[in-house]
Scaffold this motif. Sequence first.
Motif, PDB file in Angstrom:
ATOM      1  N   LEU A   1       0.820  -1.209   0.000  1.00 48.13           N
ATOM      2  CA  LEU A   1       0.000   0.000   0.000  1.00 48.13           C
ATOM      3  C   LEU A   1       0.854   1.260   0.000  1.00 48.13           C
ATOM      4  N   GLU A   2       1.970   1.247   0.748  1.00 46.21           N
ATOM      5  CA  GLU A   2       2.831   2.422   0.799  1.00 46.21           C
ATOM      6  C   GLU A   2       3.342   2.795  -0.593  1.00 46.21           C
ATOM      7  N   LEU A   3       3.684   1.799  -1.392  1.00 47.36           N
ATOM      8  CA  LEU A   3       4.176   2.081  -2.736  1.00 47.36           C
ATOM      9  C   LEU A   3       3.047   2.502  -3.664  1.00 47.36           C
ATOM     10  N   VAL A   4       1.835   2.073  -3.364  1.00 43.11           N
ATOM     11  CA  VAL A   4       0.673   2.488  -4.158  1.00 43.11           C
ATOM     12  C   VAL A   4       0.386   3.970  -3.931  1.00 43.11           C
ATOM     13  N   VAL A   5       0.361   4.398  -2.669  1.00 46.33           N
ATOM     14  CA  VAL A   5       0.025   5.795  -2.380  1.00 46.33           C
ATOM     15  C   VAL A   5       1.244   6.707  -2.411  1.00 46.33           C
ATOM     16  N   GLY A   6       2.461   6.118  -2.363  1.00 45.04           N
ATOM     17  CA  GLY A   6       3.679   6.906  -2.510  1.00 45.04           C
ATOM     18  C   GLY A   6       4.271   7.446  -1.225  1.00 45.04           C
ATOM     19  N   TRP A   7       3.763   7.001  -0.081  1.00 45.52           N
ATOM     20  CA  TRP A   7       4.319   7.469   1.187  1.00 45.52           C
ATOM     21  C   TRP A   7       4.099   6.430   2.276  1.00 45.52           C
ATOM     22  N   ALA A   8       4.903   6.567   3.333  1.00 47.41           N
ATOM     23  CA  ALA A   8       4.777   5.713   4.503  1.00 47.41           C
ATOM     24  C   ALA A   8       4.757   6.606   5.732  1.00 47.41           C
ATOM     25  N   GLU A   9       3.945   6.260   6.702  1.00 44.63           N
ATOM     26  CA  GLU A   9       3.912   7.009   7.952  1.00 44.63           C
ATOM     27  C   GLU A   9       5.037   6.517   8.860  1.00 44.63           C
ATOM     28  N   PHE A  10       5.840   7.458   9.369  1.00 42.03           N
ATOM     29  CA  PHE A  10       6.938   7.085  10.263  1.00 42.03           C
ATOM     30  C   PHE A  10       7.196   8.234  11.212  1.00 42.03           C
ATOM     31  N   SER A  11       7.092   7.966  12.499  1.00 43.03           N
ATOM     32  CA  SER A  11       7.340   8.968  13.535  1.00 43.03           C
ATOM     33  C   SER A  11       6.547  10.255  13.293  1.00 43.03           C
ATOM     34  N   GLY A  12       5.305  10.100  12.891  1.00 40.25           N
ATOM     35  CA  GLY A  12       4.428  11.247  12.726  1.00 40.25           C
ATOM     36  C   GLY A  12       4.625  12.039  11.465  1.00 40.25           C
ATOM     37  N   ARG A  13       5.421  11.528  10.533  1.00 41.91           N
ATOM     38  CA  ARG A  13       5.691  12.247   9.288  1.00 41.91           C
ATOM     39  C   ARG A  13       5.422  11.324   8.096  1.00 41.91           C
ATOM     40  N   ARG A  14       4.988  11.906   7.000  1.00 42.91           N
ATOM     41  CA  ARG A  14       4.842  11.140   5.769  1.00 42.91           C
ATOM     42  C   ARG A  14       6.189  11.099   5.043  1.00 42.91           C
ATOM     43  N   ILE A  15       6.709   9.908   4.879  1.00 45.44           N
ATOM     44  CA  ILE A  15       7.992   9.701   4.217  1.00 45.44           C
ATOM     45  C   ILE A  15       7.732   9.201   2.802  1.00 45.44           C
ATOM     46  N   THR A  16       8.274   9.892   1.825  1.00 43.43           N
ATOM     47  CA  THR A  16       8.126   9.467   0.437  1.00 43.43           C
ATOM     48  C   THR A  16       8.820   8.126   0.225  1.00 43.43           C
TER      49      THR A  16
ATOM     50  N   CYS B   1      20.381   3.817   4.773  1.00 45.71           N
ATOM     51  CA  CYS B   1      19.276   4.714   5.086  1.00 45.71           C
ATOM     52  C   CYS B   1      17.976   4.387   4.377  1.00 45.71           C
ATOM     53  N   GLY B   2      18.017   3.659   3.248  1.00 43.24           N
ATOM     54  CA  GLY B   2      16.772   3.420   2.516  1.00 43.24           C
ATOM     55  C   GLY B   2      16.119   4.733   2.148  1.00 43.24           C
ATOM     56  N   SER B   3      14.894   4.937   2.604  1.00 44.02           N
ATOM     57  CA  SER B   3      14.161   6.172   2.305  1.00 44.02           C
ATOM     58  C   SER B   3      14.656   7.374   3.094  1.00 44.02           C
ATOM     59  N   GLY B   4      15.509   7.143   4.085  1.00 42.62           N
ATOM     60  CA  GLY B   4      15.982   8.225   4.946  1.00 42.62           C
ATOM     61  C   GLY B   4      15.081   8.490   6.130  1.00 42.62           C
ATOM     62  N   ALA B   5      14.118   7.597   6.390  1.00 37.72           N
ATOM     63  CA  ALA B   5      13.125   7.829   7.430  1.00 37.72           C
ATOM     64  C   ALA B   5      13.745   7.990   8.810  1.00 37.72           C
ATOM     65  N   VAL B   6      14.728   7.152   9.149  1.00 32.66           N
ATOM     66  CA  VAL B   6      15.330   7.210  10.479  1.00 32.66           C
ATOM     67  C   VAL B   6      16.057   8.538  10.673  1.00 32.66           C
ATOM     68  N   GLY B   7      16.827   8.936   9.701  1.00 26.52           N
ATOM     69  CA  GLY B   7      17.545  10.199   9.810  1.00 26.52           C
ATOM     70  C   GLY B   7      16.607  11.387   9.939  1.00 26.52           C
ATOM     71  N   VAL B   8      15.538  11.389   9.168  1.00 25.64           N
ATOM     72  CA  VAL B   8      14.563  12.477   9.234  1.00 25.64           C
ATOM     73  C   VAL B   8      13.910  12.523  10.614  1.00 25.64           C
ATOM     74  N   ALA B   9      13.534  11.353  11.135  1.00 24.01           N
ATOM     75  CA  ALA B   9      12.905  11.303  12.455  1.00 24.01           C
ATOM     76  C   ALA B   9      13.857  11.794  13.542  1.00 24.01           C
ATOM     77  N   LEU B  10      15.141  11.437  13.435  1.00 27.56           N
ATOM     78  CA  LEU B  10      16.120  11.903  14.415  1.00 27.56           C
ATOM     79  C   LEU B  10      16.306  13.417  14.327  1.00 27.56           C
ATOM     80  N   ALA B  11      16.356  13.943  13.107  1.00 28.20           N
ATOM     81  CA  ALA B  11      16.484  15.387  12.933  1.00 28.20           C
ATOM     82  C   ALA B  11      15.266  16.109  13.498  1.00 28.20           C
ATOM     83  N   ASP B  12      14.087  15.539  13.292  1.00 28.88           N
ATOM     84  CA  ASP B  12      12.878  16.132  13.869  1.00 28.88           C
ATOM     85  C   ASP B  12      12.965  16.180  15.388  1.00 28.88           C
ATOM     86  N   GLY B  13      13.486  15.113  15.989  1.00 25.40           N
ATOM     87  CA  GLY B  13      13.546  15.035  17.441  1.00 25.40           C
ATOM     88  C   GLY B  13      14.636  15.881  18.062  1.00 25.40           C
ATOM     89  N   LEU B  14      15.705  16.134  17.306  1.00 27.56           N
ATOM     90  CA  LEU B  14      16.861  16.845  17.853  1.00 27.56           C
ATOM     91  C   LEU B  14      16.854  18.340  17.555  1.00 27.56           C
TER      92      LEU B  14
END
Length: 283
Positions: free
Chosen positions: A76-91, A125-138
């Motif tokens: 489904l994530e690839l169908v809609v083009g995003w995944a929810e991760f740590s409160g953010r939509r990750i492409t 990093c794959g999509s970069g989701a972990v790095g983005v979530a860490l940057a959001d938190g820091l």
Amino acid sequence: MPSRPSHAAFSSLSARSLSSLPVAPSAPAAPDSVVAALRAAGCVFAEAEAELIFAAAPTPDHATEMVERRVRGLPLELVVGWAEFSGRRITVAPGVFVPRRRTEFLVAQALAQAPDAAVVVDLCCGSGAVGVALADGLGTVELHAADIDPAAVRCACRNVADVGGLVHAGDLFEALPGTVRGRVDILAANVPYVPSDEIGLLPAEARDHEPRVALDGGADGLDVLRRVAAGAPDWLAPGGCLLVETSRRQAPAAAAAFTGAGLRTRLAVSEEEYAHVVIGVRP
């Protein structure tokens, strides 16, 4: 059984989160025929999936194409083009590993271990989701993300740019600029950890639609983890931490690899998320 739990159980648009995801107010009610088609294809939360598809589709024709792709088994994530991760939509994009909700536990552990981190690296990093979530938190942080897969690098660029980070292409530490050597406060590495002979046991959504390089961890699933553990001390700042997700079965051997590299090591576990994170700190 595979070391990575079921993709369906831990997908970012999983059963636990589908019902709470925002849907555009203008999204039309899902036609019964679409819901029926999704349900027949094995989509347990067919109504919620239909709403997400209609909300993402710019035209009715696009919606029809998206439903057809979902019925054929595309995540489904690839169908809609995003995944929810740590409160953010990750492409996300075809050929890129979809971030799992359980990996939010790794992010939480990193923020707890190093709440004042200034330099962060998201390795594999794959999509970069972990790095983005860490940057959001820091907040303000120097973020570097790296992956060996060109498709992942392209996708991560779209996400990491939102938080002012940089993305590098290459094999593990070889991808990183020398300027961060010895300065990294948080090194998060969501390495592949499925044993090679268990790839075929993964759910079809992962096995058929995600790159093998993001899944296959070698004979015992720990080949990449060992390489990351061995190289990490040269890149971590004093007191900097390395965090890697693994499985319950592999955790003791993973922890031993961290200890063998000279890191002070502990294991963090979330039974609810079925998440196991090995944490190593450079003395």
